[in-house]
Write a protein that holds these residues in place. Structure first.
Motif, PDB file in Angstrom:
ATOM      1  N   ASP A  37       7.433  43.789 -30.811  1.00 33.91           N
ATOM      2  CA  ASP A  37       7.966  42.603 -30.152  1.00 33.91           C
ATOM      3  C   ASP A  37       9.447  42.449 -30.441  1.00 33.91           C
ATOM      4  O   ASP A  37      10.005  41.374 -30.345  1.00 33.91           O
ATOM      5  CB  ASP A  37       7.227  41.349 -30.644  1.00 33.91           C
ATOM      6  CG  ASP A  37       5.829  41.274 -30.068  1.00 33.91           C
ATOM      7  OD1 ASP A  37       5.616  41.847 -28.989  1.00 33.91           O
ATOM      8  OD2 ASP A  37       4.948  40.671 -30.697  1.00 33.91           O
ATOM      9  N   ARG A  55      -4.880  28.766 -28.713  1.00 32.02           N
ATOM     10  CA  ARG A  55      -4.089  27.599 -28.335  1.00 32.02           C
ATOM     11  C   ARG A  55      -4.908  26.334 -28.287  1.00 32.02           C
ATOM     12  O   ARG A  55      -6.029  26.357 -27.854  1.00 32.02           O
ATOM     13  CB  ARG A  55      -3.463  27.825 -26.949  1.00 32.02           C
ATOM     14  CG  ARG A  55      -2.067  28.329 -27.101  1.00 32.02           C
ATOM     15  CD  ARG A  55      -1.466  28.515 -25.725  1.00 32.02           C
ATOM     16  NE  ARG A  55      -0.441  29.561 -25.818  1.00 32.02           N
ATOM     17  CZ  ARG A  55      -0.120  30.348 -24.819  1.00 32.02           C
ATOM     18  NH1 ARG A  55      -0.733  30.255 -23.668  1.00 32.02           N
ATOM     19  NH2 ARG A  55       0.820  31.242 -24.966  1.00 32.02           N
ATOM     20  N   ILE A 106      -4.914  35.262 -27.614  1.00 31.16           N
ATOM     21  CA  ILE A 106      -3.946  34.198 -27.863  1.00 31.16           C
ATOM     22  C   ILE A 106      -4.393  32.901 -27.184  1.00 31.16           C
ATOM     23  O   ILE A 106      -4.288  31.827 -27.742  1.00 31.16           O
ATOM     24  CB  ILE A 106      -2.567  34.624 -27.321  1.00 31.16           C
ATOM     25  CG1 ILE A 106      -2.074  35.815 -28.124  1.00 31.16           C
ATOM     26  CG2 ILE A 106      -1.569  33.493 -27.425  1.00 31.16           C
ATOM     27  CD1 ILE A 106      -1.030  36.613 -27.403  1.00 31.16           C
ATOM     28  N   TRP A 156       8.705  36.378 -20.097  1.00 32.97           N
ATOM     29  CA  TRP A 156       8.414  35.930 -21.465  1.00 32.97           C
ATOM     30  C   TRP A 156       7.770  37.015 -22.306  1.00 32.97           C
ATOM     31  O   TRP A 156       7.485  36.811 -23.484  1.00 32.97           O
ATOM     32  CB  TRP A 156       7.591  34.637 -21.435  1.00 32.97           C
ATOM     33  CG  TRP A 156       8.416  33.507 -20.936  1.00 32.97           C
ATOM     34  CD1 TRP A 156       8.509  33.077 -19.644  1.00 32.97           C
ATOM     35  CD2 TRP A 156       9.347  32.710 -21.685  1.00 32.97           C
ATOM     36  NE1 TRP A 156       9.427  32.052 -19.551  1.00 32.97           N
ATOM     37  CE2 TRP A 156       9.952  31.807 -20.790  1.00 32.97           C
ATOM     38  CE3 TRP A 156       9.730  32.668 -23.031  1.00 32.97           C
ATOM     39  CZ2 TRP A 156      10.916  30.882 -21.183  1.00 32.97           C
ATOM     40  CZ3 TRP A 156      10.685  31.746 -23.425  1.00 32.97           C
ATOM     41  CH2 TRP A 156      11.264  30.864 -22.516  1.00 32.97           C
ATOM     42  N   PHE A 212      17.225  40.096 -20.135  1.00 30.16           N
ATOM     43  CA  PHE A 212      16.259  38.997 -20.306  1.00 30.16           C
ATOM     44  C   PHE A 212      16.521  37.864 -19.314  1.00 30.16           C
ATOM     45  O   PHE A 212      15.605  37.376 -18.659  1.00 30.16           O
ATOM     46  CB  PHE A 212      16.325  38.478 -21.747  1.00 30.16           C
ATOM     47  CG  PHE A 212      15.483  37.251 -21.987  1.00 30.16           C
ATOM     48  CD1 PHE A 212      14.100  37.305 -21.824  1.00 30.16           C
ATOM     49  CD2 PHE A 212      16.054  36.055 -22.370  1.00 30.16           C
ATOM     50  CE1 PHE A 212      13.317  36.179 -22.047  1.00 30.16           C
ATOM     51  CE2 PHE A 212      15.280  34.926 -22.593  1.00 30.16           C
ATOM     52  CZ  PHE A 212      13.912  34.989 -22.439  1.00 30.16           C
ATOM     53  N   GLN A 245       7.126  35.454 -31.528  1.00 26.56           N
ATOM     54  CA  GLN A 245       7.373  36.190 -30.287  1.00 26.56           C
ATOM     55  C   GLN A 245       7.226  35.223 -29.108  1.00 26.56           C
ATOM     56  O   GLN A 245       6.309  34.406 -29.074  1.00 26.56           O
ATOM     57  CB  GLN A 245       6.358  37.343 -30.206  1.00 26.56           C
ATOM     58  CG  GLN A 245       6.025  37.829 -28.821  1.00 26.56           C
ATOM     59  CD  GLN A 245       7.183  38.533 -28.184  1.00 26.56           C
ATOM     60  OE1 GLN A 245       8.128  38.908 -28.862  1.00 26.56           O
ATOM     61  NE2 GLN A 245       7.134  38.694 -26.872  1.00 26.56           N
ATOM     62  N   ILE A 246       8.160  35.287 -28.156  1.00 20.18           N
ATOM     63  CA  ILE A 246       8.208  34.245 -27.138  1.00 20.18           C
ATOM     64  C   ILE A 246       6.985  34.200 -26.219  1.00 20.18           C
ATOM     65  O   ILE A 246       6.654  33.162 -25.677  1.00 20.18           O
ATOM     66  CB  ILE A 246       9.497  34.332 -26.288  1.00 20.18           C
ATOM     67  CG1 ILE A 246       9.678  35.725 -25.718  1.00 20.18           C
ATOM     68  CG2 ILE A 246      10.701  33.899 -27.107  1.00 20.18           C
ATOM     69  CD1 ILE A 246      10.835  35.822 -24.743  1.00 20.18           C
ATOM     70  N   SER A 247       6.283  35.328 -26.079  1.00 22.92           N
ATOM     71  CA  SER A 247       5.106  35.305 -25.202  1.00 22.92           C
ATOM     72  C   SER A 247       3.968  34.522 -25.853  1.00 22.92           C
ATOM     73  O   SER A 247       3.008  34.147 -25.190  1.00 22.92           O
ATOM     74  CB  SER A 247       4.648  36.725 -24.884  1.00 22.92           C
ATOM     75  OG  SER A 247       4.199  37.353 -26.060  1.00 22.92           O
ATOM     76  N   GLN A 248       4.078  34.300 -27.170  1.00 25.19           N
ATOM     77  CA  GLN A 248       3.005  33.577 -27.856  1.00 25.19           C
ATOM     78  C   GLN A 248       3.269  32.080 -27.944  1.00 25.19           C
ATOM     79  O   GLN A 248       2.611  31.372 -28.696  1.00 25.19           O
ATOM     80  CB  GLN A 248       2.816  34.166 -29.261  1.00 25.19           C
ATOM     81  CG  GLN A 248       2.271  35.577 -29.196  1.00 25.19           C
ATOM     82  CD  GLN A 248       2.241  36.239 -30.547  1.00 25.19           C
ATOM     83  OE1 GLN A 248       2.217  35.583 -31.564  1.00 25.19           O
ATOM     84  NE2 GLN A 248       2.252  37.546 -30.548  1.00 25.19           N
ATOM     85  N   LEU A 249       4.264  31.611 -27.187  1.00 27.56           N
ATOM     86  CA  LEU A 249       4.534  30.178 -27.144  1.00 27.56           C
ATOM     87  C   LEU A 249       3.869  29.591 -25.914  1.00 27.56           C
ATOM     88  O   LEU A 249       3.723  30.262 -24.894  1.00 27.56           O
ATOM     89  CB  LEU A 249       6.050  29.935 -27.060  1.00 27.56           C
ATOM     90  CG  LEU A 249       6.902  30.480 -28.202  1.00 27.56           C
ATOM     91  CD1 LEU A 249       8.378  30.354 -27.852  1.00 27.56           C
ATOM     92  CD2 LEU A 249       6.609  29.756 -29.503  1.00 27.56           C
ATOM     93  N   SER A 250       3.476  28.320 -26.007  1.00 26.81           N
ATOM     94  CA  SER A 250       2.915  27.657 -24.817  1.00 26.81           C
ATOM     95  C   SER A 250       4.057  27.326 -23.858  1.00 26.81           C
ATOM     96  O   SER A 250       5.233  27.417 -24.219  1.00 26.81           O
ATOM     97  CB  SER A 250       2.199  26.378 -25.238  1.00 26.81           C
ATOM     98  OG  SER A 250       3.159  25.411 -25.604  1.00 26.81           O
TER      99      SER A 250
END
Lengths: 292, 253
Positions: A224, A292, A288, B87, A169, B135-140
């Motif tokens: 995920d 936002r 997604i 990410w 990562f 899940q980290i890809s769903q964070l801004s």
């Protein structure tokens, strides 16, 4: 165990080992490296044979690890000389593979090693080449080798789980925490090499790439969570191996090709229907970015 | 006079045959909050990476607390650029923060409940606890940067290096991050931050290090953050640069 039983067991072991290692290949964005190593281990096997004059498991494993590491080192070296990464991989593996092919046809050339076999594998011969193990009895040599490799892979993944995760990562943070990122990289390359060489007899250099990459790429679409991805990838690998055998037996065709084909089918199904990244969900679920 | 915690002498580094850093010399005092500024390609990220041995130096010595890097590694925290990681990696926010503890947890051991609690507290500090299982890809972008900051906090280091932590984040995140940096400073921790926005330097940092391949000027913000030094660092493009910065202000996201 029956002849068919051994073949299905061997194929499943290939599917399982390759698909577990494949998860980290995908996450480290090194799919192309798998392609490279799957070819260069041929040189390792040939050289190991030239040195020891026998085609036994341990020698092949050592030869493969050395070939795999040399591949990784050469690619890194060329990259530092300002040659683009994928070009470096392409240059290194084709050259080493060609060297292997030349050595086979000039110096080795016998019934046990030929290019056709190296590329495509021949799983149907596997049950005939047996060795006798204590306690277990007569076991096909390739199957025993695969079992050992699978155990090595499982131990490495479980023991260094968090280190694999972090170095995949965020290698920069890993290095700043004192985790030996470079050592882990070459350890991983060694694991890829032994997986490939153990799978060689069964599926060959070309189809092993399918087993390494496709189940893991499919699993990536469903989850995920890294641990779930590993389990799913393993399941997909075994399912592909078994269905591949069934398809081949039905329509009387190459087993390794059918197995690779089965991984492709699983990927296609995942790609269309996975709830997170699938095509269908893209149209049925609000995106997604609009949330936002 | 507070004590020197980082001493860099004659540091030179190259990237693919081009010298990026040449003869870099500076000293950092404990408890200072330093902004590293300079034009694109000035070697700001490379400087941090070279100090942390993530990039090989060609010449020069780097002393942390009077020790070589290896012996001081334990007390140094690093926040890489947000864009340096993938990410889409299959993991969640809490897990990323726990990663900051991997060095302390040690080989062959799993993170315990206590480690996870520490990570959760760090997320709380950054106002991110409700996103722990996300899940980290769903964070801004701003949320991702807060997760990175939480990961640095959980390391509980004495000296932090941060690479553009304020790049592309929302105003609330910028405020939250700066509050944390000031708090770290109040505990006597030392922080060096690669920064891109000249407009905020005076408000955010007590020290500035002007970098353009070498140290153009380094000192207290009040004394060295002058038009003259900015021009010297950025060359003739200053006006354009300021125009750019203003456009950021006019069009906040």
């Amino acid at each position: 165990m029956s002849y068919t039983g051994w073949i299905i067991l061997t194929a499943s072991l290939v599917g399982l080992s390759c698909s577990l290692i494949g998860v980290f290949l995908i996450l480290r964005k090194m799919a192309m490296m798998a392609d490279a190593i799957s070819h260069t281990v041929l040189l390792g096997i040939v050289v190991a044979f030239l040195v020891t004059r026998e085609l036994s498991g341990p020698h092949m494993l050592i030869g493969a690890v050395i070939a795999g590491l040399i591949t990784a080192l050469l690619v890194q070296w060329l990259y530092q000389l300002e040659i683009e990464q994928h070009a470096s991989i392409g240059i290194v593996f084709t050259t080493l593979f060609a060297l292997g092919v030349i050595l086979i046809s000039t110096s080795v050339g016998n019934a046990h090693l030929d290019v056709q076999h190296a590329l495509m594998g021949e799983i149907t011969f596997i049950p005939w080449e047996t060795i006798t193990l204590p306690l277990i009895g007569n076991v096909p040599e390739a199957t025993a080798l695969l079992a050992i490799v699978l155990i090595i892979i499982l131990i490495s993944i479980i023991a260094f789980y968090k280190e694999w995760k972090l170095t995949s990562f965020d290698p920069a943070l890993a290095a700043s925490l004192g985790i030996p990122v470079v050592l882990m990289h070459y350890l991983f390359m060694s694991l890829v090499s032994i997986t490939t060489v153990a799978s060689f007899d069964a599926v060959g250099a070309i189809m092993v790439v399918a087993m390494l990459i496709t189940p893991a790429a499919s699993a990536y679409l469903w989850t995920d969570k890294l641990s779930v991805m590993l389990v799913l990838s393993g399941i997909f690998g075994v399912i592909s191996a078994v269905t591949g055998y069934i398809i081949a037996a039905r329509i009387d065709t190459s087993i390794s090709a059918s197995m690779a084909f089965a991984t492709g089918i699983i990927f296609l199904i995942s790609f269309i229907s996975s709830p997170k990244h699938g095509l269908v969900s893209k149209y049925t679920r609000p995106s997604i970015s609009s949330l936002r | 006079m507070s004590k020197t915690v980082l001493k860099v002498e004659n540091l030179t580094a190259s990237y693919r045959k081009n010298y990026v850093l040449e003869d870099v010399n500076f000293e950092i005092a404990q408890g200072s909050l330093t902004g590293i500024v300079g034009p694109n390609g000035a070697g700001k990220s490379t400087l941090i990476k070279t100090l942390l041995r993530l990039h090989p130096p060609i010449t020069g010595t780097v002393d942390f607390y009077g020790l070589p890097f290896k012996d001081a590694q334990r007390v140094i925290g690093y926040v890489p650029q947000r864009g340096s990681v993938d990410w889409d990696f299959p993991t969640n926010a809490l897990d990323v923060v726990v990663m900051g503890l991997y060095g302390k947890i040690g080989w062959l051991k799993r993170p315990s409940k206590a480690h996870k609690r520490l990570a959760y507290e760090a997320l709380q500090k950054m106002g991110m606890e409700t996103y722990a299982n996300r899940q980290i890809s769903q964070l801004s972008g701003g949320q991702q940067q807060r997760v990175f900051l939480a990961r640095a906090l959980v390391q509980d280091a004495d000296f932090y290096f941060m690479d553009e932590p304020l790049a592309g984040v929302d105003a609330a995140t910028e405020k939250a991050i700066m509050a944390i940096l000031k708090e770290l400073k109040s505990y006597g921790k030392t922080v060096m931050v690669v920064h891109h926005d000249l407009q905020t330097v005076e408000d955010y940092f007590d020290h500035v290090l002007f970098l353009n391949r070498t140290v153009v000027k380094h000192g207290k913000t009040l004394q060295v953050f002058t038009k003259e030094n900015i021009t010297k660092t950025y060359g003739g493009n200053l006006r354009i640069h300021f125009a750019e910065e203003e456009s950021h202000v006019v069009h906040p996201l």
